[in-house]
Write a protein that holds these residues in place. Structure first.
Motif, short mmCIF file in Angstrom:
data_model
loop_
_atom_site.label_atom_id
_atom_site.label_comp_id
_atom_site.label_asym_id
_atom_site.label_seq_id
_atom_site.Cartn_x
_atom_site.Cartn_y
_atom_site.Cartn_z
N ASP A 49 37.55 40.16 27.97
CA ASP A 49 38.11 39.64 29.22
C ASP A 49 37.27 40.09 30.41
N CYS A 50 37.17 39.22 31.41
CA CYS A 50 36.55 39.62 32.67
C CYS A 50 37.42 40.69 33.33
N GLU A 51 36.79 41.64 33.98
CA GLU A 51 37.53 42.67 34.70
C GLU A 51 38.25 42.07 35.90
N ALA A 52 39.27 42.79 36.38
CA ALA A 52 39.95 42.38 37.60
C ALA A 52 38.94 42.29 38.74
N GLY A 53 39.06 41.25 39.55
CA GLY A 53 38.12 41.06 40.65
C GLY A 53 36.91 40.23 40.26
N LYS A 54 36.88 39.76 39.00
CA LYS A 54 35.76 38.94 38.55
C LYS A 54 36.29 37.69 37.85
N TYR A 55 35.42 36.69 37.73
CA TYR A 55 35.81 35.45 37.08
C TYR A 55 34.63 34.91 36.29
N LEU A 56 34.92 34.07 35.32
CA LEU A 56 33.88 33.50 34.47
C LEU A 56 33.64 32.05 34.85
N HIS A 57 32.49 31.80 35.43
CA HIS A 57 32.12 30.43 35.81
C HIS A 57 31.64 29.70 34.56
N MET A 58 32.03 28.44 34.40
CA MET A 58 31.71 27.70 33.18
C MET A 58 30.21 27.66 32.91
N VAL A 64 28.57 36.23 31.47
CA VAL A 64 28.40 36.89 32.76
C VAL A 64 29.61 36.62 33.64
N CYS A 65 30.35 37.65 34.00
CA CYS A 65 31.48 37.51 34.90
C CYS A 65 31.00 37.73 36.34
N LEU A 66 31.31 36.81 37.21
CA LEU A 66 30.89 36.90 38.61
C LEU A 66 31.97 37.58 39.45
N SER A 67 31.53 38.30 40.48
CA SER A 67 32.48 39.01 41.35
C SER A 67 33.09 38.06 42.37
N CYS A 68 34.39 38.23 42.62
CA CYS A 68 35.05 37.47 43.69
C CYS A 68 34.45 37.89 45.03
N ALA A 69 34.33 36.94 45.93
CA ALA A 69 33.77 37.23 47.25
C ALA A 69 34.75 38.07 48.07
N ALA A 70 34.24 38.72 49.10
CA ALA A 70 35.10 39.45 50.03
C ALA A 70 36.09 38.47 50.65
N GLY A 71 37.32 38.91 50.85
CA GLY A 71 38.36 38.02 51.36
C GLY A 71 39.14 37.34 50.26
N LYS A 72 38.71 37.55 49.01
CA LYS A 72 39.39 36.97 47.86
C LYS A 72 39.65 38.05 46.82
#
Length: 206
Positions: free
Chosen positions: A44-53, A60-68
């Motif tokens: 699973d991606c860690e909290a604060g990250k998401y998996l782009h298709m 590779v899990c990408l980090s959520c931007a600031a403000g999100k």
């Protein structure tokens, strides 16, 4: 007798199989990945990250931007009203602190405390986190600075009978006040007078 032998192929990336004797592999659930072949589980991606298709096959899990913020590895959400996230990869948003209130409007920048949570103006305060507005300083008190998290009682000899005040007024001649936090001053008893302002006790009346 003719014997047939079949070899088992490893599951490809982004697919897994956690059971034996299966004829196919299963795709990893949304928000999770497998970055190697032949795996029995997904990560699973860690909290604060998401998996782009586009990055699924690379794991590779990408980090959520600031403000999100992100909690399920699938998408990032805007911080709700009265909160902010100043760092990338946040799993939750911070509430506006005391002395500040949530900015109103549809296009609030929630990537910093200053833009998402302005300071309370003079004459106001807020002592609870995550509030959408500041409270008026009540009569008998004052708020002389921006960003106050509590109101200040008027000292003895002073008063204010209005809210939203930056300072307290001196009790006028002929009056006094012994207590702090008063909205009015006491009058000198009949037959006495007090020629001084801001008197703090009844003995000033002679």
């Amino acid at each position: 007798n003719i014997s047939f032998f079949f070899s088992c192929a490893p599951c490809p990336r982004h697919y897994y199989n956690d059971e034996i004797s299966q004829d196919k592999c299963r795709e990893c659930p949304a928000g999770s990945y497998v970055n190697a072949e032949g795996q029995a589980s997904c990560t699973d991606c860690e909290a604060g990250k998401y998996l782009h298709m586009a990055n699924v096959s690379f794991g590779v899990c990408l980090s959520c931007a600031a403000g999100k913020y992100g909690t399920n590895g699938q998408t990032c959400l805007d911080c709700p009203s009265n909160s902010y996230a100043s760092e990338v990869g946040s799993g939750e948003c911070a509430k506006c602190p005391v002395g500040r209130h949530g900015a109103s409007g549809n296009n609030v920048d929630r990537s910093s405390e200053d833009t998402a949570c302005p300071l309370c103006e003079r004459g106001k305060f807020v002592n609870i986190e995550g509030q959408g507005q500041c409270f008026d300083c009540p009569p008998g008190s004052f708020c002389d600075k921006r960003g106050m998290n509590s109101n200040v009682p008027c000292p003895s000899g002073k008063y204010t009978d209005e809210s939203n005040q930056y300072d307290c007024r001196d009790c006028p001649v002929g009056r006094f006040q012994t207590k702090k936090g008063s909205a009015k001053c006491s009058s000198c008893p009949a037959g006495t007078y007090n020629a001084q302002q801001a008197s703090i006790n009844a003995s000033a009346c002679v």
